[in-house]
Write an enzyme that holds these catalytic residues in place. Structure first.
Site, PDB file in Angstrom:
ATOM      1  N   SER A  68       4.357  -2.555   1.088  1.00 15.50           N
ATOM      2  CA  SER A  68       4.009  -2.299   2.318  1.00 15.50           C
ATOM      3  C   SER A  68       2.299  -1.596   2.163  1.00 15.50           C
ATOM      4  O   SER A  68       1.880  -1.493   3.834  1.00 15.50           O
ATOM      5  CB  SER A  68       4.669  -0.842   2.829  1.00 15.50           C
ATOM      6  OG  SER A  68       4.450   0.063   1.473  1.00 15.50           O
TER       7      SER A  68
ATOM      8  N   LYS B  34       0.362  -0.566   8.662  1.00 16.87           N
ATOM      9  CA  LYS B  34       0.431   1.046   9.977  1.00 16.87           C
ATOM     10  C   LYS B  34      -0.301   0.244  10.769  1.00 16.87           C
ATOM     11  O   LYS B  34      -0.413   1.193  11.965  1.00 16.87           O
ATOM     12  CB  LYS B  34       0.337   1.948   9.565  1.00 16.87           C
ATOM     13  CG  LYS B  34       0.867   1.939   8.287  1.00 16.87           C
ATOM     14  CD  LYS B  34       2.003   3.535   9.310  1.00 16.87           C
ATOM     15  CE  LYS B  34       2.925   4.417   8.378  1.00 16.87           C
ATOM     16  NZ  LYS B  34       3.502   5.466   8.880  1.00 16.87           N
TER      17      LYS B  34
END
Length: 422
Positions: free
Chosen positions: A315, A60
């Site tokens: 992730s 992110k």
């Protein structure tokens, strides 16, 4: 490609390459590691893209930093605001501190404490954290309202061209590092920013690579929307996989994923928990629930990926150690190894001993026992949790309970009762 899809495609390969050039000295070029144990298990070549090793332990950072940098002057004048279940918030916080920009970050009240503390640590005096609502969607609505009232710039966690382009830099690194043609790429989907970015890039340079998006079964908003042919908000979601628990995907991410992603695989939350434990115990990888989704989906594709080259994007690695007991319990339940019962015990001497000796198998273990004897009653209910060594022992346990005459209710089969008691 139809004219409609051309219009819908708002992010292009050139945008991702521009983002890559800007970010390459800011973010960590995370490793692409071949995992021998998983490769052997699935009889293929499996590579893990380790975004859990990013500066904020999540991809992110890429999208958040690139977005804020692309509007740096405006952001510096007005300040920025965002809503996030954790990882986007950390990326925004990191960018704010690095660029000297004031930020306000809205997070659901259900966000794990570890992620809240990380946001404060990365942002320091440059960010203010506001806890509101039970889901990302609740906090997002509050953040948008606040941005309008205070004139701040809202940094969307996924439905933004610059954010998507920033996330797409993960794919640039993958394709630069991989030494063989890629057959499959598995990545998690919450709002869809990551998969939108990486699929845009990979499909442009390797059209035959199949993109598989993975969602938690309890929050499969992208799959529901694609099946519907248009965005379909979910009325209720399971918030456990907090990094991917989104009621409604973005319009931009929907359009891109609908065009580039071959399949969406929903994975039960319990299976995600089993995968988290396996990654930790067998591979020394600390993955958060959303980060474990792609690995959890491999069992469903074991026939298709055999002999192929596969990349799974881990992730994120922001997992709160305080959740591990819950993760273990959800895993055991999913694997058919942990059951809860309300058992009606006769209130006479020796009844509990009879249950222990006559109902439990030699390898069964009691994990929970809550029972209060009331002398004016002939029988009384007790909550009993039983862990099995083998899932196939379940039917033998049920047979013994019936044979010994202990009336019972299986809590696992009643979702309302389960959430009330467990």
């Amino acid at each position: 490609m139809s004219q409609e899809m051309v219009k819908a495609k708002t992010v292009h390969v050139e945008d991702i390459l521009i983002a890559y050039q800007l970010l390459k000295d800011i973010v960590t070029h995370t490793p692409l590691q071949k995992n021998e144990r998983l490769s052997e298990k699935y009889q293929c070549n499996i590579y893990l893209k380790r975004e859990d090793l990013q500066h904020v332990r999540s991809f992110k950072l890429r999208g958040a930093y690139y977005k804020i940098k692309s509007i740096e002057n405006e952001a510096r004048d007005k300040g920025v605001i965002c809503a996030s279940a954790g990882n986007h918030a950390q990326g925004v916080a990191y960018a704010c501190r690095d660029l000297g920009i004031h930020g306000k970050i809205f997070m659901p009240q259900t966000t794990p404490k570890q992620k809240i503390d990380q946001v404060k640590m990365f942002g320091r005096d440059f960010v203010e954290v506001v806890l509101t609502g039970d889901t990302f969607d609740d906090s997002s609505a509050s953040a948008v309202k606040c941005a309008e009232e205070e004139g701040m710039v809202f940094i969307h966690p996924f439905d933004d061209e610059s954010v998507i382009a920033g996330q797409g830099t993960v794919a640039v690194e993958i394709m630069n590092d991989v030494e063989e043609p890629l057959d499959f790429v598995f990545a998690s989907i919450g709002g869809g920013g990551l998969m939108s970015g990486i699929s845009t890039y990979i499909k442009s340079v390797s059209p035959k690579t199949k993109m598989i998006g993975v969602e938690p079964s309890g929050a499969a908003s992208m799959k529901a929307s694609i099946q519907n042919g248009a965005i379909l908000p979910l009325s209720e979601i399971d918030k456990f996989v907090d990094g991917a628990a989104v009621k409604c995907v973005g319009q931009k991410t929907f359009d891109i994923c609908n065009h580039f992603v071959e399949e969406i695989a929903p994975v039960p939350e319990g299976k995600v928990c089993t995968t988290i434990l396996d990654l930790y115990n067998e591979h020394a990888i600390v993955a958060e629930p959303a980060g474990a989704l792609p690995i959890a989906a491999l069992d469903y594709y074991k026939d298709q990926i055999k002999g192929k080259s596969v990349v799974c994007v881990i992730s994120g690695g922001n997992n709160d150690i305080g959740r591990m007991q819950e993760i273990k319990e959800k895993s055991l339940i999913h694997e058919g190894l942990l059951y809860y019962f309300i058992v009606n015990f006769p209130q006479r001497a020796g009844a509990l001993r009879e249950f222990l000796d006559g109902v439990l198998g030699p390898d069964d273990d009691i994990t929970t026992f809550e029972y209060t004897k009331k002398n004016n009653k002939e029988s009384g209910p007790g909550l009993v949790g039983i862990e099995l060594k083998r899932s196939e022992d379940y039917h033998l346990l049920i047979e013994r309970m019936k044979k010994k005459g202990f009336p019972f209710i299986e809590v696992n089969k009643d979702s309302n009762l389960f959430h009330l008691l467990i």
